[in-house]
Motif scaffolding. Structure first.
Motif, PDB file in Angstrom:
ATOM      1  N   HIS A  27      -6.105  11.560  -0.639  1.00 33.16           N
ATOM      2  CA  HIS A  27      -6.432  10.138  -0.780  1.00 33.16           C
ATOM      3  C   HIS A  27      -5.900   9.336   0.405  1.00 33.16           C
ATOM      4  O   HIS A  27      -5.397   8.227   0.253  1.00 33.16           O
ATOM      5  N   ASP A  53      -4.562   6.160  -1.535  1.00 29.62           N
ATOM      6  CA  ASP A  53      -3.126   6.221  -1.794  1.00 29.62           C
ATOM      7  C   ASP A  53      -2.423   5.508  -0.637  1.00 29.62           C
ATOM      8  O   ASP A  53      -2.198   6.097   0.441  1.00 29.62           O
ATOM      9  N   ARG A  78     -11.441   7.561  -2.110  1.00 29.82           N
ATOM     10  CA  ARG A  78     -11.626   8.216  -3.410  1.00 29.82           C
ATOM     11  C   ARG A  78     -12.688   7.505  -4.246  1.00 29.82           C
ATOM     12  O   ARG A  78     -13.181   8.055  -5.218  1.00 29.82           O
ATOM     13  N   HIS A 148       0.794  12.502  -2.322  1.00 31.03           N
ATOM     14  CA  HIS A 148       0.137  11.396  -3.035  1.00 31.03           C
ATOM     15  C   HIS A 148       1.098  10.220  -3.126  1.00 31.03           C
ATOM     16  O   HIS A 148       2.314  10.387  -3.040  1.00 31.03           O
ATOM     17  N   THR A 149       0.502   9.029  -3.324  1.00 34.38           N
ATOM     18  CA  THR A 149       1.318   7.870  -3.682  1.00 34.38           C
ATOM     19  C   THR A 149       0.703   7.223  -4.915  1.00 34.38           C
ATOM     20  O   THR A 149      -0.478   7.400  -5.208  1.00 34.38           O
TER      21      THR A 149
END
Ligand SMILES: [Zn+2]
Length: 261
Positions: A27, A53, A78, A148-149
């Motif tokens: 992302h 993200d 995304r 990821h975040t």
């Protein structure tokens, strides 16, 4: 569906990095292909966590530099197609995300869906497979790191206290020692599979590329308000690096072990 105005469906950073480690970022990007315009979304919506993200690409790039490892970053939002979902998952191409409707995705036709899969999703995942095959050809078992975040707050929910979340399932080679290290620190509020775990029925990238091959792996989330600028992203990437580098690079952890399926 891509035109000369669009970026590539993936970016490889530090392709010839020397570390036995591959970093991926599903992302990383909020870019929408020119052919899709704004997807019927406001600019505000296209900047927020539903699109990407926030901070994750900068964390992935910093980790690639710190480890001297290659990284594969997805090139598109995304909202166009979620590279961390199976092809038969309704969440692959969302009609709504965190209460925001995504008009262009409503009732998407089979042709448009297939074009997104062929132009964006497949090339990204093929790039990851190619990178893993290159390690295998050299006789190296790489450590697989998925960055990821997460947003601090989903609409209508309480803010999340976790700053860092370890998402793991059966393979505890990294998880056990990392959780022990995190527990010793009073400066990090961390989640053990909270608010997100590693879900083989939802997550695609780590199960498909790392777990099926039996590769040691790390999937984590950092809270986005901490990494929204470069300084924060680098600080958290350095923190993650310092916590895991010796484990990731330890030869005894880099074995093929089939915990799943
Ligand atoms: Zn993500």
């Amino acid at each position: 569906m891509l035109t000369p105005k669009d970026p590539a469906p993936f970016e490889i950073v530090n392709a010839h990095g020397s570390a036995p480690c591959l970093i991926v970022c599903d992302h990383a990007s909020r870019v929408i292909p020119a052919a899709l315009g704004a997807m019927g979304l406001s600019e505000e919506a296209r900047l927020e966590h539903i699109a990407w993200d926030i901070g994750a690409a900068q964390i992935a790039r910093r980790l690639a530099q710190r480890f001297d490892a290659p990284a594969v970053l997805a090139g598109f939002s995304r909202l166009v197609i979620d590279c961390n979902r199976y092809l038969d998952d309704p969440a692959l191409i969302v009609e709504t995300s965190d209460t925001i409707a995504v008009p262009t995705n409503r009732g998407i036709g089979d042709g448009d869906r297939a074009a997104r899969v062929a132009s964006l999703y497949r090339p990204y995942h093929n790039a990851i497979e190619d990178a893993l095959n290159a390690f295998e050809a050299r006789g190296t078992v790489p450590f697989f790191i998925s960055v990821h975040t997460m947003t601090r707050r989903m609409r209508g929910r309480e803010p999340r206290p976790e700053q860092f979340t370890l998402c793991w399932l059966h393979d505890d080679r990294l998880a056990r020692p990392l959780l022990a290290r995190l527990a010793e620190r009073d400066d990090i509020v961390f989640g053990d599979n909270v608010p997100y775990g590693l879900e083989p029925e939802e997550d695609y990238t780590v199960p498909e590329h790392a777990m099926k091959r039996g590769l040691p792996h790390l999937q984590f989330e950092v809270r986005q308000d901490l990494v929204a600028d470069e300084k924060g992203a680098h600080l958290w990437a350095d923190l993650v690096y310092d916590l895991v580098a010796d484990l990731v690079l330890a030869p005894d952890l880099r074995r093929i072990e089939h915990f799943w399926p």
